[in-house]
Design an enzyme around this catalytic site. Structure first.
Site, PDB file in Angstrom:
ATOM      1  N   LYS A 122       0.839  -1.208   0.000  1.00 54.19           N
ATOM      2  CA  LYS A 122       0.000   0.000   0.000  1.00 54.19           C
ATOM      3  C   LYS A 122       0.877   1.264   0.000  1.00 54.19           C
ATOM      4  O   LYS A 122       0.646   2.206  -0.759  1.00 54.19           O
ATOM      5  CB  LYS A 122      -0.913  -0.016   1.229  1.00 54.19           C
ATOM      6  N   ASP A 140      -7.701   2.359   0.240  1.00 58.35           N
ATOM      7  CA  ASP A 140      -7.801   2.627   1.676  1.00 58.35           C
ATOM      8  C   ASP A 140      -9.269   2.461   2.081  1.00 58.35           C
ATOM      9  O   ASP A 140     -10.091   1.974   1.302  1.00 58.35           O
ATOM     10  CB  ASP A 140      -7.251   4.018   2.021  1.00 58.35           C
TER      11      ASP A 140
END
Ligand code: SF4
Length: 210
Positions: A122, A140
């Site tokens: 991420k 997210d």
């Protein structure tokens, strides 16, 4: 309501007009500051990270600087971002590898970034996107919620959501797409009580209550 493949383009176009200011909320002036900020942003808010980095970046300017102080000093300097022990260890590991293998420069590809200690996929996705090299779509909590509400995925797992989105979203939009959803999520499509009447994509959204 058309198929998602046809809805995704007008969704992107309308959100891009609505949230023309959508951009990463972290404050940075170099690839190194970007990397550090994104690493510090795990489990805390961007506002909190910016508060810490406003002084951190005047003290630590180069990768070497993070290694020149005792670990405890760095922990104190990033304490307010939480998980400071683990973050300090990750920062120092990443800085050491930048020096050892990348000539002190932050690489811009996902494959290189994920090799840095403490840099998860991420984090690497955010950094490579900001450096103009998006290799994936950052998922997210806002991106997950909005993708589900907009009927672009049925999955819960971020990796599977990213896979669904990558099939739908044109590659040139991989960098800005998460920002558009994040800002739409913050301003309109709230987790509780989405403002569907005010939403510019409510005719394209299977979850619309308008
Ligand atoms: S119509 Fe409602 S649920 Fe759908 S994206 Fe807009 S605010 Fe969210």
């Amino acid at each position: 309501m058309g198929p998602k493949r046809l809805r995704v383009r007008p969704i992107i176009e309308r959100l891009a007009v609505e949230h023309a200011d959508a951009a990463i909320a972290l404050t940075f002036e170099s690839p190194l500051e970007l990397l550090i900020s994104v690493m510090l942003s795990a489990q805390t808010t961007d506002v909190n990270v910016n508060r810490v980095t406003s002084t951190l970046f005047s003290k630590y300017r180069r990768p070497e600087d993070y290694l020149a102080v005792p670990q405890e000093e760095l922990e104190r300097d990033i304490y307010a971002t939480g998980f400071y022990r683990q973050k300090a260890r990750s920062l120092r590991g990443a800085m050491q590898m930048l020096l050892d293998e990348f000539g002190g420069e932050v690489p811009s590809t996902l494959d290189e970034l994920v090799r840095l200690p403490g840099v998860a996929r991420k984090t690497a996705n955010v950094v490579s996107s900001e450096l103009g090299n998006p290799a994936g779509i950052v998922v997210d909590t806002h991106v997950r919620r909005l993708s589900q509400r907009l009927g672009l995925t049925k999955h819960e797992d971020p990796v599977k959501i990213e896979r669904d989105l990558a099939k739908l979203v044109p590659r040139k939009d991989w960098g800005r797409f998460p920002h558009l959803l994040i800002w739409h999520g913050r301003r309109i499509c709230h987790a509780r009580g989405p403002l569907c009447e005010e939403c510019v994509v409510n005719d394209l959204c299977p979850s619309s209550r308008a």
